[in-house]
Design a protein around this motif. Structure first.
Motif, PDB file in Angstrom:
ATOM      1  N   ARG A 262      33.644 -27.698 -42.025  1.00  0.00           N
ATOM      2  CA  ARG A 262      34.450 -27.797 -43.247  1.00  0.00           C
ATOM      3  C   ARG A 262      34.826 -26.451 -43.832  1.00  0.00           C
ATOM      4  O   ARG A 262      35.852 -26.319 -44.491  1.00  0.00           O
ATOM      5  N   GLY A 263      33.975 -25.417 -43.611  1.00  0.00           N
ATOM      6  CA  GLY A 263      34.148 -24.155 -44.316  1.00  0.00           C
ATOM      7  C   GLY A 263      35.013 -23.146 -43.582  1.00  0.00           C
ATOM      8  O   GLY A 263      34.665 -22.700 -42.487  1.00  0.00           O
ATOM      9  N   LYS A 264      36.140 -22.773 -44.189  1.00  0.00           N
ATOM     10  CA  LYS A 264      37.038 -21.802 -43.562  1.00  0.00           C
ATOM     11  C   LYS A 264      36.383 -20.437 -43.427  1.00  0.00           C
ATOM     12  O   LYS A 264      36.557 -19.748 -42.411  1.00  0.00           O
ATOM     13  N   GLU A 265      35.615 -20.040 -44.428  1.00  0.00           N
ATOM     14  CA  GLU A 265      34.981 -18.716 -44.388  1.00  0.00           C
ATOM     15  C   GLU A 265      34.028 -18.601 -43.203  1.00  0.00           C
ATOM     16  O   GLU A 265      34.023 -17.591 -42.490  1.00  0.00           O
ATOM     17  N   ARG A 266      33.254 -19.638 -42.967  1.00  0.00           N
ATOM     18  CA  ARG A 266      32.318 -19.607 -41.848  1.00  0.00           C
ATOM     19  C   ARG A 266      33.068 -19.590 -40.516  1.00  0.00           C
ATOM     20  O   ARG A 266      32.706 -18.874 -39.584  1.00  0.00           O
ATOM     21  N   LEU A 267      34.140 -20.372 -40.433  1.00  0.00           N
ATOM     22  CA  LEU A 267      34.941 -20.390 -39.212  1.00  0.00           C
ATOM     23  C   LEU A 267      35.586 -19.033 -38.952  1.00  0.00           C
ATOM     24  O   LEU A 267      35.643 -18.570 -37.815  1.00  0.00           O
ATOM     25  N   ASP A 268      36.060 -18.392 -40.021  1.00  0.00           N
ATOM     26  CA  ASP A 268      36.652 -17.065 -39.872  1.00  0.00           C
ATOM     27  C   ASP A 268      35.618 -16.071 -39.358  1.00  0.00           C
ATOM     28  O   ASP A 268      35.927 -15.220 -38.511  1.00  0.00           O
ATOM     29  N   GLY A 269      34.384 -16.170 -39.865  1.00  0.00           N
ATOM     30  CA  GLY A 269      33.323 -15.282 -39.399  1.00  0.00           C
ATOM     31  C   GLY A 269      33.005 -15.493 -37.935  1.00  0.00           C
ATOM     32  O   GLY A 269      32.807 -14.536 -37.178  1.00  0.00           O
ATOM     33  N   LEU A 270      32.987 -16.761 -37.506  1.00  0.00           N
ATOM     34  CA  LEU A 270      32.685 -17.063 -36.105  1.00  0.00           C
ATOM     35  C   LEU A 270      33.810 -16.633 -35.176  1.00  0.00           C
ATOM     36  O   LEU A 270      33.570 -16.311 -34.013  1.00  0.00           O
ATOM     37  N   ALA A 271      35.029 -16.618 -35.680  1.00  0.00           N
ATOM     38  CA  ALA A 271      36.142 -16.139 -34.856  1.00  0.00           C
ATOM     39  C   ALA A 271      35.921 -14.687 -34.458  1.00  0.00           C
ATOM     40  O   ALA A 271      36.339 -14.256 -33.376  1.00  0.00           O
ATOM     41  N   ALA A 272      35.223 -13.941 -35.312  1.00  0.00           N
ATOM     42  CA  ALA A 272      34.929 -12.539 -35.010  1.00  0.00           C
ATOM     43  C   ALA A 272      33.688 -12.388 -34.142  1.00  0.00           C
ATOM     44  O   ALA A 272      33.666 -11.599 -33.201  1.00  0.00           O
ATOM     45  N   THR A 273      32.639 -13.172 -34.438  1.00  0.00           N
ATOM     46  CA  THR A 273      31.371 -13.011 -33.714  1.00  0.00           C
ATOM     47  C   THR A 273      31.327 -13.800 -32.407  1.00  0.00           C
ATOM     48  O   THR A 273      30.614 -13.425 -31.481  1.00  0.00           O
ATOM     49  N   ASP A 274      32.054 -14.914 -32.354  1.00  0.00           N
ATOM     50  CA  ASP A 274      32.027 -15.794 -31.185  1.00  0.00           C
ATOM     51  C   ASP A 274      33.457 -16.141 -30.758  1.00  0.00           C
ATOM     52  O   ASP A 274      33.883 -17.309 -30.856  1.00  0.00           O
ATOM     53  N   PRO A 275      34.203 -15.171 -30.281  1.00  0.00           N
ATOM     54  CA  PRO A 275      35.610 -15.436 -29.943  1.00  0.00           C
ATOM     55  C   PRO A 275      35.790 -16.438 -28.808  1.00  0.00           C
ATOM     56  O   PRO A 275      36.882 -16.988 -28.626  1.00  0.00           O
ATOM     57  N   GLY A 276      34.728 -16.710 -28.054  1.00  0.00           N
ATOM     58  CA  GLY A 276      34.812 -17.687 -26.976  1.00  0.00           C
ATOM     59  C   GLY A 276      34.804 -19.124 -27.456  1.00  0.00           C
ATOM     60  O   GLY A 276      35.094 -20.046 -26.679  1.00  0.00           O
ATOM     61  N   LEU A 277      34.467 -19.346 -28.741  1.00  0.00           N
ATOM     62  CA  LEU A 277      34.465 -20.688 -29.310  1.00  0.00           C
ATOM     63  C   LEU A 277      35.776 -20.916 -30.051  1.00  0.00           C
ATOM     64  O   LEU A 277      36.304 -20.016 -30.696  1.00  0.00           O
ATOM     65  N   ILE A 278      36.290 -22.136 -29.968  1.00  0.00           N
ATOM     66  CA  ILE A 278      37.566 -22.477 -30.599  1.00  0.00           C
ATOM     67  C   ILE A 278      37.268 -23.245 -31.879  1.00  0.00           C
ATOM     68  O   ILE A 278      36.778 -24.381 -31.838  1.00  0.00           O
ATOM     69  N   GLY A 279      37.528 -22.627 -33.011  1.00  0.00           N
ATOM     70  CA  GLY A 279      37.163 -23.208 -34.298  1.00  0.00           C
ATOM     71  C   GLY A 279      38.262 -24.047 -34.918  1.00  0.00           C
ATOM     72  O   GLY A 279      39.452 -23.751 -34.776  1.00  0.00           O
ATOM     73  N   HIS A 280      37.861 -25.094 -35.618  1.00  0.00           N
ATOM     74  CA  HIS A 280      38.790 -25.988 -36.308  1.00  0.00           C
ATOM     75  C   HIS A 280      38.186 -26.357 -37.659  1.00  0.00           C
ATOM     76  O   HIS A 280      37.002 -26.698 -37.733  1.00  0.00           O
ATOM     77  N   GLN A 281      38.996 -26.336 -38.688  1.00  0.00           N
ATOM     78  CA  GLN A 281      38.525 -26.775 -39.995  1.00  0.00           C
ATOM     79  C   GLN A 281      38.753 -28.277 -40.100  1.00  0.00           C
ATOM     80  O   GLN A 281      39.885 -28.755 -40.159  1.00  0.00           O
ATOM     81  N   ALA A 282      37.685 -29.043 -40.065  1.00  0.00           N
ATOM     82  CA  ALA A 282      37.775 -30.502 -40.118  1.00  0.00           C
ATOM     83  C   ALA A 282      36.445 -31.063 -40.586  1.00  0.00           C
ATOM     84  O   ALA A 282      35.382 -30.594 -40.180  1.00  0.00           O
ATOM     85  N   ASP A 283      36.495 -32.075 -41.432  1.00  0.00           N
ATOM     86  CA  ASP A 283      35.314 -32.758 -41.966  1.00  0.00           C
ATOM     87  C   ASP A 283      35.019 -33.966 -41.086  1.00  0.00           C
ATOM     88  O   ASP A 283      35.895 -34.801 -40.848  1.00  0.00           O
ATOM     89  N   GLY A 284      33.772 -34.065 -40.600  1.00  0.00           N
ATOM     90  CA  GLY A 284      33.396 -35.188 -39.750  1.00  0.00           C
ATOM     91  C   GLY A 284      33.569 -36.541 -40.406  1.00  0.00           C
ATOM     92  O   GLY A 284      33.680 -37.555 -39.724  1.00  0.00           O
ATOM     93  N   GLY A 285      33.600 -36.577 -41.732  1.00  0.00           N
ATOM     94  CA  GLY A 285      33.789 -37.840 -42.437  1.00  0.00           C
ATOM     95  C   GLY A 285      35.234 -38.188 -42.693  1.00  0.00           C
ATOM     96  O   GLY A 285      35.535 -39.232 -43.286  1.00  0.00           O
ATOM     97  N   ASP A 286      36.152 -37.336 -42.239  1.00  0.00           N
ATOM     98  CA  ASP A 286      37.584 -37.531 -42.461  1.00  0.00           C
ATOM     99  C   ASP A 286      38.203 -38.069 -41.178  1.00  0.00           C
ATOM    100  O   ASP A 286      38.459 -37.321 -40.240  1.00  0.00           O
ATOM    101  N   ARG A 287      38.456 -39.367 -41.127  1.00  0.00           N
ATOM    102  CA  ARG A 287      38.945 -40.012 -39.915  1.00  0.00           C
ATOM    103  C   ARG A 287      40.253 -39.381 -39.428  1.00  0.00           C
ATOM    104  O   ARG A 287      40.421 -39.104 -38.236  1.00  0.00           O
TER     105      ARG A 287
END
Length: 239
Positions: A35-60
């Motif tokens: 859900r958190g854009k800030e955390r995803l942005d941080g992971l884009a820098a530390t873990d560029p091999g992972l593909i991040g998406h902002q999405a809530d698991g409770g949002d169908r």
């Protein structure tokens, strides 16, 4: 191994992130949703091999759209959790417990339903519950019911969705951000006390549990199983 595609919902921290990193090391294309854009942005820098998406698991709608963008998913891992649901039954805030069910149980079901049309026929779904589902710890009736509900999905879905495999992992005490609300000194003291009581004589790390999640997700002969990775917490009293 041939390249597989994984989606980790709740994959931006703790067990989910550790699982994503392990699957990436195995050569998979790994998508993480949080859900958190800030955390995803941080992971884009530390873990560029992972593909991040902002999405809530409770949002169908959000998970449906994400699954459509990904295409075929071989390994779906749901590591959604929350910090609510603990407390003595006489004083337990039922509104809080309903929020906890929304954040974890209903979000698990929502994610499964949304992603299901995109799962590979030989794919897998792995859910993460917790030892409270079967332990007798005072003050955990609410969260025990929550985790028990999540883990109860495993067996019937393993039969209903076959040949898609469905498994669960049930951790005990794990040193993750879930404990961030506890003062550092108190947390360290509690973990040390717990480690002395646990048969495994240690509190698990997120990576310890991720190793088990990866096994459940990728082992072709494992389905309908909840793997207990609790250090023996269900066998003793942690008071």
């Amino acid at each position: 191994m041939s390249e597989k595609t994984a989606l980790i919902v709740g994959g931006t921290s703790g067990i989910g992130l550790a699982t994503a990193r392990r699957l990436r090391e195995r050569g998979a294309t790994v998508h993480i949703a949080g859900r958190g854009k800030e955390r995803l942005d941080g992971l884009a820098a530390t873990d560029p091999g992972l593909i991040g998406h902002q999405a809530d698991g409770g949002d169908r709608a959000a998970i449906t759209a994400l699954a459509e963008r990904i295409g075929t998913i071989d390994w779906l891992v749901v590591t959604l959790s929350g910090s609510e649901g603990v407390g003595p039954i006489a004083e337990l805030d039922l509104g809080m417990l309903r929020r906890a069910f929304d954040a974890k149980f209903w979000a698990h079901l929502t994610t499964i339903q949304a992603a299901l049309p995109h799962l590979a026929p030989a794919g897998s779904i792995t859910l993460v519950g917790a030892v409270t589902a079967r332990a007798g710890m005072p003050g955990t009736a609410g969260i025990a019911a929550l985790n028990g509900a999540v883990e109860a999905l495993v067996k019937p879905l393993a039969v209903e969705l076959a040949p898609i495999r469905v498994n669960g992992v049930s951790p005990g005490l794990v040193d993750t951000p879930w404990w961030s609300g506890m003062p550092e000194d108190a947390r360290r003291e509690y973990f040390a006390q717990a480690a002395r009581a646990l048969p495994a004589r240690q509190v698990s790390t997120a990576d310890d549990i991720a190793e088990v999640v990866v096994l459940a997700a990728t082992n072709a002969g494992t389905t309908g199983t909840v793997i207990e990775a609790d250090g023996g917490a269900r066998l003793v009293s942690l008071g």
